[in-house]
Design a protein around this motif. Structure first.
Motif, PDB file in Angstrom:
ATOM      1  N   PHE A   1       0.800  -1.216   0.000  1.00 16.60           N
ATOM      2  CA  PHE A   1       0.000   0.000   0.000  1.00 16.60           C
ATOM      3  C   PHE A   1       0.839   1.274   0.000  1.00 16.60           C
ATOM      4  N   ILE A   2       2.031   1.212   0.569  1.00 20.09           N
ATOM      5  CA  ILE A   2       2.820   2.434   0.721  1.00 20.09           C
ATOM      6  C   ILE A   2       4.151   2.296  -0.009  1.00 20.09           C
ATOM      7  N   SER A   3       5.054   1.436   0.498  1.00 18.72           N
ATOM      8  CA  SER A   3       6.331   1.266  -0.187  1.00 18.72           C
ATOM      9  C   SER A   3       7.162   0.166   0.478  1.00 18.72           C
ATOM     10  N   PHE A   4       7.821  -0.608  -0.357  1.00 19.97           N
ATOM     11  CA  PHE A   4       8.774  -1.595   0.143  1.00 19.97           C
ATOM     12  C   PHE A   4      10.168  -0.983   0.296  1.00 19.97           C
ATOM     13  N   GLN A   5      10.330   0.233  -0.158  1.00 24.43           N
ATOM     14  CA  GLN A   5      11.645   0.867  -0.204  1.00 24.43           C
ATOM     15  C   GLN A   5      12.408   0.865   1.129  1.00 24.43           C
ATOM     16  N   PRO A   6      11.737   1.137   2.265  1.00 20.09           N
ATOM     17  CA  PRO A   6      12.521   1.166   3.517  1.00 20.09           C
ATOM     18  C   PRO A   6      13.081  -0.196   3.938  1.00 20.09           C
ATOM     19  N   PHE A   7      12.504  -1.264   3.391  1.00 15.51           N
ATOM     20  CA  PHE A   7      12.868  -2.604   3.836  1.00 15.51           C
ATOM     21  C   PHE A   7      13.946  -3.184   2.942  1.00 15.51           C
ATOM     22  N   GLY A   8      15.037  -3.524   3.556  1.00 14.34           N
ATOM     23  CA  GLY A   8      16.118  -4.168   2.815  1.00 14.34           C
ATOM     24  C   GLY A   8      16.406  -5.549   3.383  1.00 14.34           C
ATOM     25  N   PHE A   9      17.540  -6.061   2.999  1.00 10.58           N
ATOM     26  CA  PHE A   9      17.967  -7.391   3.419  1.00 10.58           C
ATOM     27  C   PHE A   9      17.963  -7.545   4.933  1.00 10.58           C
ATOM     28  N   TRP A  10      18.547  -6.571   5.640  1.00 10.43           N
ATOM     29  CA  TRP A  10      18.672  -6.705   7.097  1.00 10.43           C
ATOM     30  C   TRP A  10      17.329  -6.641   7.804  1.00 10.43           C
ATOM     31  N   PHE A  11      16.428  -5.814   7.318  1.00  7.97           N
ATOM     32  CA  PHE A  11      15.097  -5.751   7.920  1.00  7.97           C
ATOM     33  C   PHE A  11      14.419  -7.121   7.839  1.00  7.97           C
TER      34      PHE A  11
END
Length: 158
Positions: A41-51
């Motif tokens: 709904f918003i963005s996957f951008q903040p989430f990376g491998f470590w998250f």
């Protein structure tokens, strides 16, 4: 669309935290699903491998802790495999059979019945039943702490 996403995320967080207390609810999986809802709904951008790695590890630890801590309570008080199984069955069906008190009485009675079925005396069975309740509450505390950590990490990450 963003408002709908936040509503779903918050609802999934609430279901997840309620799942720490009511084993029928998906708990950690609902919180994990909230991350996907946020992404869609918003963005996957903040989430990376470590998250994703950290959150997945927490979910795995939650599943292991859920069963291990409850079984630990039964075993610590001298319970057998039958009482662990009885306690687990009691956790699942107790809230449905005895709505107000089933969450406590289910594992207690399940462990007692399981222990009596293998031939233990009533004193040991009662002690093991108490151990199942201690294990249940210990498991709830661990789940709440880890699930709150998942939510806090989510907010830190975004």
């Amino acid at each position: 669309m963003e408002i709908a996403g936040w509503i779903i995320v918050i609802l999934l967080f609430a279901v997840g935290l309620a799942g720490a207390i009511f084993p029928i609810l998906p708990g950690a999986l609902a919180i994990y699903a909230a991350f996907f809802a946020y992404g869609f709904f918003i963005s996957f951008q903040p989430f990376g491998f470590w998250f994703w790695t950290i959150q997945t590890l927490i979910v795995v630890v939650l599943f292991i802790a859920d069963y291990a801590v409850s079984a630990w309570g039964v075993k610590k008080y001298g319970g057998s495999r039958a009482s662990v199984i009885g306690s687990t069955i009691g956790i699942i069906i107790g809230p449905f059979v005895i709505p107000a008190f089933g969450l406590i009485l289910g594992p207690l009675l399940g462990a007692i019945i399981g222990e009596l079925l293998v031939g233990s005396n009533l004193n040991l069975a009662l002690k093991v039943g108490l151990g199942s309740v201690v294990g249940l509450f210990s498991s709830m505390v661990v789940k709440v702490i880890l699930q709150v950590a998942m939510i806090v990490l989510f907010f830190i990450w975004i």
